[in-house]
Design a protein around this motif. Structure first.
Motif, PDB file in Angstrom:
ATOM      1  N   LEU A  13       1.196  -1.218   0.087  1.00 44.62           N
ATOM      2  CA  LEU A  13      -0.359  -0.300   0.203  1.00 44.62           C
ATOM      3  C   LEU A  13       0.828   1.610   0.229  1.00 44.62           C
ATOM      4  N   ARG A  14       2.215   1.165   0.906  1.00 42.03           N
ATOM      5  CA  ARG A  14       2.755   2.344   1.279  1.00 42.03           C
ATOM      6  C   ARG A  14       3.334   2.408  -0.155  1.00 42.03           C
ATOM      7  N   GLY A  15       4.006   1.300  -0.877  1.00 38.93           N
ATOM      8  CA  GLY A  15       4.691   1.589  -2.688  1.00 38.93           C
ATOM      9  C   GLY A  15       6.117   0.442  -2.609  1.00 38.93           C
ATOM     10  N   GLU A  16       6.214   0.169  -1.381  1.00 31.38           N
ATOM     11  CA  GLU A  16       7.737  -0.030  -1.013  1.00 31.38           C
ATOM     12  C   GLU A  16       7.577  -1.419  -1.589  1.00 31.38           C
ATOM     13  N   ILE A  17       6.527  -2.021  -1.701  1.00 27.77           N
ATOM     14  CA  ILE A  17       7.026  -3.185  -2.381  1.00 27.77           C
ATOM     15  C   ILE A  17       5.776  -3.819  -3.934  1.00 27.77           C
ATOM     16  N   PRO A  18       6.582  -4.034  -5.197  1.00 25.56           N
ATOM     17  CA  PRO A  18       5.507  -3.525  -6.144  1.00 25.56           C
ATOM     18  C   PRO A  18       4.567  -5.190  -6.306  1.00 25.56           C
ATOM     19  N   CYS A  19       3.414  -4.183  -6.805  1.00 27.61           N
ATOM     20  CA  CYS A  19       2.647  -5.264  -7.271  1.00 27.61           C
ATOM     21  C   CYS A  19       1.824  -5.352  -8.539  1.00 27.61           C
ATOM     22  N   LYS A  20       1.072  -6.422  -8.616  1.00 28.21           N
ATOM     23  CA  LYS A  20       0.628  -6.550 -10.730  1.00 28.21           C
ATOM     24  C   LYS A  20      -1.228  -6.213 -10.294  1.00 28.21           C
ATOM     25  N   LYS A  21      -1.040  -4.523 -10.285  1.00 29.17           N
ATOM     26  CA  LYS A  21      -2.162  -3.942  -9.994  1.00 29.17           C
ATOM     27  C   LYS A  21      -3.287  -4.535 -10.838  1.00 29.17           C
ATOM     28  N   ILE A  22      -4.709  -4.661 -10.361  1.00 31.54           N
ATOM     29  CA  ILE A  22      -5.840  -4.718 -11.209  1.00 31.54           C
ATOM     30  C   ILE A  22      -6.525  -3.784 -10.623  1.00 31.54           C
ATOM     31  N   TYR A  23      -6.653  -3.361  -9.852  1.00 34.46           N
ATOM     32  CA  TYR A  23      -7.846  -1.656  -9.514  1.00 34.46           C
ATOM     33  C   TYR A  23      -7.576  -1.128  -8.669  1.00 34.46           C
ATOM     34  N   GLU A  24      -7.660  -0.052  -7.919  1.00 35.55           N
ATOM     35  CA  GLU A  24      -7.389   1.080  -7.175  1.00 35.55           C
ATOM     36  C   GLU A  24      -8.494   2.022  -6.566  1.00 35.55           C
ATOM     37  N   ASP A  25      -8.772   2.128  -5.842  1.00 36.24           N
ATOM     38  CA  ASP A  25     -10.103   3.663  -5.742  1.00 36.24           C
ATOM     39  C   ASP A  25      -9.631   3.755  -3.976  1.00 36.24           C
ATOM     40  N   SER A  30      -7.031  -4.185  -5.636  1.00 37.86           N
ATOM     41  CA  SER A  30      -6.324  -5.278  -6.076  1.00 37.86           C
ATOM     42  C   SER A  30      -5.536  -5.447  -6.667  1.00 37.86           C
ATOM     43  N   PHE A  31      -4.988  -6.899  -6.614  1.00 39.12           N
ATOM     44  CA  PHE A  31      -3.854  -7.249  -7.470  1.00 39.12           C
ATOM     45  C   PHE A  31      -3.259  -8.263  -7.332  1.00 39.12           C
ATOM     46  N   HIS A  32      -3.413  -9.409  -8.584  1.00 37.96           N
ATOM     47  CA  HIS A  32      -2.872 -10.644  -8.673  1.00 37.96           C
ATOM     48  C   HIS A  32      -2.215 -11.119  -7.842  1.00 37.96           C
ATOM     49  N   ASP A  33      -2.609 -12.261  -6.813  1.00 44.02           N
ATOM     50  CA  ASP A  33      -1.147 -12.957  -5.918  1.00 44.02           C
ATOM     51  C   ASP A  33      -0.470 -13.655  -6.687  1.00 44.02           C
ATOM     52  N   ILE A  34       0.906 -13.342  -6.031  1.00 45.53           N
ATOM     53  CA  ILE A  34       2.005 -13.787  -6.633  1.00 45.53           C
ATOM     54  C   ILE A  34       2.561 -15.334  -6.624  1.00 45.53           C
ATOM     55  N   ILE A  69     -16.661  -4.282  -0.540  1.00 45.25           N
ATOM     56  CA  ILE A  69     -17.956  -4.832  -0.826  1.00 45.25           C
ATOM     57  C   ILE A  69     -17.927  -4.444  -2.879  1.00 45.25           C
ATOM     58  N   ASN A  70     -18.046  -3.069  -2.402  1.00 50.36           N
ATOM     59  CA  ASN A  70     -17.531  -2.579  -4.425  1.00 50.36           C
ATOM     60  C   ASN A  70     -16.701  -3.484  -4.948  1.00 50.36           C
ATOM     61  N   GLY A  71     -15.713  -2.581  -4.568  1.00 48.26           N
ATOM     62  CA  GLY A  71     -14.180  -3.471  -5.048  1.00 48.26           C
ATOM     63  C   GLY A  71     -14.032  -4.833  -5.486  1.00 48.26           C
ATOM     64  N   ILE A  72     -14.424  -5.664  -4.578  1.00 51.75           N
ATOM     65  CA  ILE A  72     -14.438  -6.832  -4.552  1.00 51.75           C
ATOM     66  C   ILE A  72     -15.536  -7.278  -5.901  1.00 51.75           C
ATOM     67  N   SER A  73     -16.844  -6.613  -5.823  1.00 54.45           N
ATOM     68  CA  SER A  73     -17.921  -7.000  -7.570  1.00 54.45           C
ATOM     69  C   SER A  73     -16.777  -6.124  -8.474  1.00 54.45           C
ATOM     70  N   ILE A  74     -16.090  -5.098  -8.894  1.00 57.53           N
ATOM     71  CA  ILE A  74     -15.911  -4.688  -9.345  1.00 57.53           C
ATOM     72  C   ILE A  74     -14.324  -5.513 -10.650  1.00 57.53           C
ATOM     73  N   GLU A  77     -15.706  -8.148 -12.318  1.00 51.42           N
ATOM     74  CA  GLU A  77     -15.458  -7.829 -13.399  1.00 51.42           C
ATOM     75  C   GLU A  77     -14.875  -7.855 -13.820  1.00 51.42           C
ATOM     76  N   LYS A  78     -13.819  -7.277 -13.692  1.00 53.91           N
ATOM     77  CA  LYS A  78     -12.737  -6.856 -14.407  1.00 53.91           C
ATOM     78  C   LYS A  78     -11.574  -8.397 -15.014  1.00 53.91           C
ATOM     79  N   LEU A  79     -11.737  -9.113 -14.274  1.00 58.46           N
ATOM     80  CA  LEU A  79     -11.701 -10.098 -14.938  1.00 58.46           C
ATOM     81  C   LEU A  79     -12.435 -11.657 -14.861  1.00 58.46           C
TER      82      LEU A  79
END
Length: 121
Positions: A13-25, A30-34, A69-74, A77-79
């Motif tokens: 969340l602080r940007g110290e470790i990268p992630c493969k982002k799917i969605y953010e608000d 949200s990101f892909h599991d490694i 809850i909305n984030g999970i649904s979004i 849908e994106k996936l």
């Protein structure tokens, strides 16, 4: 148990470790599991400092709860796994040690893209 600011999701969340982002608000990231366990395996985490679902339910604002809850649904849908544009998915939140929680920051796994199988084996 106090929130651990050094857990891996806090660092993401602080940007110290990268992630493969799917969605953010404003409320979730949200990101892909490694280490994916299914064809589609994503994580959705609240941006607030919540250890688990019990902590979140007691302390999160209504906007944060709705946002998660909305984030999970979004993300579903994106996936392409939602009931609207896919064949469905499973959400899973492990709570504390007996529930199998490994990272002390509330997170939901989304599994899909194939039959997920039995709930507990």
């Amino acid at each position: 148990m106090p929130y651990d600011d050094q857990n891996i999701f806090a660092k993401i969340l602080r940007g110290e470790i990268p992630c493969k982002k799917i969605y953010e608000d404003d409320f979730v990231l949200s990101f892909h599991d490694i280490n994916p366990q299914k064809k589609v395996h994503a994580l959705v985490i609240p941006k607030g400092k919540y250890i688990n679902l019990d902590d979140f339910n007691k302390n999160a604002s209504k906007d944060e709860i709705v946002g998660l809850i909305n984030g999970i649904s979004i993300v579903a849908e994106k996936l392409g796994i939602s009931s609207e544009n896919g064949n469905g998915y499973r959400t899973l939140a492990n709570i504390n040690e007996d529930g199998g929680q490994e990272v002390p920051h509330l997170h939901f796994h989304l599994f899909g893209g194939e039959k997920v199988g039995k709930m507990v084996s």
